[in-house]
Design a protein around this motif. Structure first.
Motif, mmCIF file in Angstrom:
data_model
loop_
_atom_site.group_PDB
_atom_site.id
_atom_site.type_symbol
_atom_site.label_atom_id
_atom_site.label_comp_id
_atom_site.label_asym_id
_atom_site.label_seq_id
_atom_site.Cartn_x
_atom_site.Cartn_y
_atom_site.Cartn_z
ATOM 1 N N ILE A 12 -1.600 -10.494 -27.987
ATOM 2 C CA ILE A 12 -0.257 -11.062 -27.945
ATOM 3 C C ILE A 12 0.657 -10.078 -28.663
ATOM 4 O O ILE A 12 0.493 -9.828 -29.863
ATOM 5 C CB ILE A 12 -0.210 -12.447 -28.614
ATOM 6 C CG1 ILE A 12 -1.021 -13.452 -27.798
ATOM 7 C CG2 ILE A 12 1.239 -12.929 -28.750
ATOM 8 C CD1 ILE A 12 -1.091 -14.828 -28.414
ATOM 9 N N ILE A 13 1.584 -9.490 -27.949
ATOM 10 C CA ILE A 13 2.414 -8.437 -28.538
ATOM 11 C C ILE A 13 3.780 -8.955 -28.982
ATOM 12 O O ILE A 13 4.520 -8.236 -29.651
ATOM 13 C CB ILE A 13 2.579 -7.225 -27.600
ATOM 14 C CG1 ILE A 13 3.160 -7.638 -26.249
ATOM 15 C CG2 ILE A 13 1.244 -6.531 -27.402
ATOM 16 C CD1 ILE A 13 3.421 -6.460 -25.319
ATOM 17 N N TYR A 14 4.105 -10.190 -28.577
ATOM 18 C CA TYR A 14 5.354 -10.776 -29.074
ATOM 19 C C TYR A 14 5.281 -12.287 -28.918
ATOM 20 O O TYR A 14 4.789 -12.795 -27.906
ATOM 21 C CB TYR A 14 6.574 -10.246 -28.311
ATOM 22 C CG TYR A 14 7.876 -10.801 -28.850
ATOM 23 C CD1 TYR A 14 8.491 -10.227 -29.951
ATOM 24 C CD2 TYR A 14 8.460 -11.930 -28.269
ATOM 25 C CE1 TYR A 14 9.666 -10.754 -30.476
ATOM 26 C CE2 TYR A 14 9.636 -12.454 -28.783
ATOM 27 C CZ TYR A 14 10.236 -11.865 -29.885
ATOM 28 O OH TYR A 14 11.386 -12.391 -30.404
ATOM 29 N N GLU A 15 5.821 -13.007 -29.907
ATOM 30 C CA GLU A 15 5.953 -14.451 -29.782
ATOM 31 C C GLU A 15 7.053 -14.941 -30.707
ATOM 32 O O GLU A 15 7.166 -14.503 -31.851
ATOM 33 C CB GLU A 15 4.642 -15.167 -30.110
ATOM 34 C CG GLU A 15 4.732 -16.677 -29.901
ATOM 35 C CD GLU A 15 3.399 -17.398 -30.027
ATOM 36 O OE1 GLU A 15 3.330 -18.587 -29.649
ATOM 37 O OE2 GLU A 15 2.428 -16.773 -30.501
ATOM 38 N N ASP A 16 7.890 -15.834 -30.175
ATOM 39 C CA ASP A 16 8.858 -16.549 -30.988
ATOM 40 C C ASP A 16 8.934 -17.981 -30.472
ATOM 41 O O ASP A 16 8.033 -18.426 -29.747
ATOM 42 C CB ASP A 16 10.233 -15.837 -30.999
ATOM 43 C CG ASP A 16 10.842 -15.699 -29.610
ATOM 44 O OD1 ASP A 16 10.445 -16.462 -28.685
ATOM 45 O OD2 ASP A 16 11.727 -14.848 -29.425
ATOM 46 N N ASP A 17 9.968 -18.701 -30.798
ATOM 47 C CA ASP A 17 10.065 -20.103 -30.397
ATOM 48 C C ASP A 17 10.258 -20.274 -28.895
ATOM 49 O O ASP A 17 10.032 -21.363 -28.356
ATOM 50 C CB ASP A 17 11.224 -20.790 -31.131
ATOM 51 C CG ASP A 17 10.953 -20.957 -32.615
ATOM 52 O OD1 ASP A 17 9.767 -20.886 -33.007
ATOM 53 O OD2 ASP A 17 11.924 -21.140 -33.371
ATOM 54 N N GLU A 18 10.680 -19.211 -28.211
ATOM 55 C CA GLU A 18 11.008 -19.320 -26.791
ATOM 56 C C GLU A 18 10.027 -18.605 -25.862
ATOM 57 O O GLU A 18 9.792 -19.058 -24.745
ATOM 58 C CB GLU A 18 12.411 -18.742 -26.535
ATOM 59 C CG GLU A 18 13.535 -19.451 -27.264
ATOM 60 C CD GLU A 18 13.863 -20.808 -26.660
ATOM 61 O OE1 GLU A 18 13.265 -21.165 -25.628
ATOM 62 O OE2 GLU A 18 14.721 -21.506 -27.227
ATOM 63 N N ILE A 19 9.478 -17.482 -26.306
ATOM 64 C CA ILE A 19 8.718 -16.593 -25.414
ATOM 65 C C ILE A 19 7.389 -16.207 -26.050
ATOM 66 O O ILE A 19 7.318 -15.977 -27.265
ATOM 67 C CB ILE A 19 9.514 -15.297 -25.117
ATOM 68 C CG1 ILE A 19 10.867 -15.616 -24.480
ATOM 69 C CG2 ILE A 19 8.703 -14.352 -24.232
ATOM 70 C CD1 ILE A 19 10.803 -16.118 -23.058
ATOM 71 N N ILE A 20 6.359 -16.128 -25.221
ATOM 72 C CA ILE A 20 5.101 -15.515 -25.644
ATOM 73 C C ILE A 20 4.757 -14.420 -24.652
ATOM 74 O O ILE A 20 4.898 -14.603 -23.424
ATOM 75 C CB ILE A 20 3.962 -16.556 -25.762
ATOM 76 C CG1 ILE A 20 2.675 -15.883 -26.260
ATOM 77 C CG2 ILE A 20 3.736 -17.295 -24.440
ATOM 78 C CD1 ILE A 20 1.602 -16.878 -26.673
ATOM 79 N N THR A 21 4.348 -13.257 -25.159
ATOM 80 C CA THR A 21 4.091 -12.097 -24.319
ATOM 81 C C THR A 21 2.675 -11.580 -24.547
ATOM 82 O O THR A 21 2.306 -11.233 -25.672
ATOM 83 C CB THR A 21 5.105 -10.972 -24.606
ATOM 84 O OG1 THR A 21 6.426 -11.477 -24.421
ATOM 85 C CG2 THR A 21 4.882 -9.799 -23.669
ATOM 86 N N HIS A 22 1.906 -11.526 -23.486
ATOM 87 C CA HIS A 22 0.515 -11.077 -23.535
ATOM 88 C C HIS A 22 0.408 -9.643 -23.004
ATOM 89 O O HIS A 22 1.193 -9.232 -22.140
ATOM 90 C CB HIS A 22 -0.371 -11.967 -22.661
ATOM 91 C CG HIS A 22 -0.343 -13.417 -23.034
ATOM 92 N ND1 HIS A 22 -1.289 -13.993 -23.846
ATOM 93 C CD2 HIS A 22 0.507 -14.409 -22.699
ATOM 94 C CE1 HIS A 22 -1.028 -15.283 -23.989
ATOM 95 N NE2 HIS A 22 0.060 -15.554 -23.305
ATOM 96 N N PHE A 23 -0.584 -8.930 -23.504
ATOM 97 C CA PHE A 23 -0.913 -7.602 -22.979
ATOM 98 C C PHE A 23 -2.409 -7.535 -22.703
ATOM 99 O O PHE A 23 -3.227 -7.891 -23.558
ATOM 100 C CB PHE A 23 -0.532 -6.503 -23.970
ATOM 101 C CG PHE A 23 -0.932 -5.120 -23.524
ATOM 102 C CD1 PHE A 23 -0.144 -4.410 -22.636
ATOM 103 C CD2 PHE A 23 -2.107 -4.538 -23.988
ATOM 104 C CE1 PHE A 23 -0.527 -3.128 -22.219
ATOM 105 C CE2 PHE A 23 -2.492 -3.270 -23.576
ATOM 106 C CZ PHE A 23 -1.697 -2.566 -22.678
#
Length: 281
Positions: A12-23
């Motif tokens: 998981i390279i980014y996560e906040d309250d709105e978005i999660i981003t997987h690699f």
């Protein structure tokens, strides 16, 4: 945390309250970036297209919205910044998405330096000021979505937009995007309804879609769409439903004579919409 090489798996390279981003790094020269559609579940490590992309051995970034917020620029800015190091590891970028995800695929293709963009039934805007109709304008939030329609400054690469010309909202979006970015290839998928993604649900079909789009093979794409359209239940339901709406007896006779293709499920849908068949037991 950005990946340090193109073979770094399942991060998981980014996560906040709105978005999660997987690699998922699997080597190769191409990175596929997928944007999830509305109502996509965020539990676990899944992202839209994760299973077929794994089977195809393609490196991927999966961007998932935690609510139906249409990936507005104010929310996406830190996401785009966080994945720039990952995309820099690859020579080519292919972006794809369906519906809400198709909007994002187009909207951020230039920011992500896309070589190939595939948008399936995208919305071009949900801003009422763009004269958008249909159900999606109900998701508009001021000022989050104000003036966030697709523009010529958003799109880059060899871009393809797939849509059903009989779907009023999707046709409007196709025209809107074509006016903003004339080089886009509009690929008609008649009677697919909004669910153009159904044509490419299998791993093999998705692989062919990526291959033809990356190569710029328009003839191959049209052949693929024609072949896949014949296999989708939505087309069968749309064609038979249209026939019944025009001539009830003729339409239901068409259904009865093609029961090898018209499943009980489709018959049930048609009966609820047009009334029961006079020829079915």
């Amino acid at each position: 945390m950005p990946p340090s090489d193109r073979n770094a798996l399942s991060m998981i390279i980014y996560e906040d309250d709105e978005i999660i981003t997987h690699f998922d790094g699997r080597g190769g020269d191409t990175i596929v970036i997928s944007f999830a559609h509305m109502d996509f579940p965020t539990a676990g490590r899944r992202y839209w297209g994760s299973q077929p992309l794994e089977k195809l051995g393609l490196s991927a970034i999966g961007i998932v919205s935690k609510r139906n917020v249409w990936y507005p620029p104010s929310i996406m800015a830190p996401v785009l910044d966080s994945i720039s190091n990952a995309t820099a590891l690859f020579q080519r970028v292919l972006i794809y998405g369906f519906s809400m995800g198709g909007y994002a695929a187009l909207k951020y293709s230039k920011s992500l330096h896309a070589d190939t963009v595939i948008a399936l039934s995208p919305q071009a805007s949900i801003d009422p000021d763009d004269d958008v109709g249909g159900v999606y304008r109900s998701f508009f939030i001021e000022p989050l979505h104000a003036k966030t329609g697709i523009t010529s400054l958003d799109v880059s690469g060899n871009a393809y937009l797939f849509y059903d010309p009989y779907q009023e909202g999707d046709s409007w979006s196709a025209r809107f995007v074509a006016d903003a970015y004339p080089p886009i290839h509009l690929i008609k998928v008649p009677r697919a309804q909004h669910e153009t993604i159904d044509l490419f649900a299998s791993t093999q079909a998705l692989e062919e879609l990526f291959s033809y789009c990356a190569a710029g093979d328009i003839s191959g794409l049209h052949s693929l769409v024609t072949k896949r359209r014949r296999l989708t239940w939505r087309r069968v339901e749309a064609v038979t439903g249209y026939a019944i709406s025009r001539n009830r007896d003729f339409g239901w006779r068409l259904v009865s004579s093609n029961r090898d293709k018209v499943t009980d499920y489709i018959v049930g849908l048609l009966a609820r919409r047009y009334g029961p068949s006079p020829f079915e037991p």
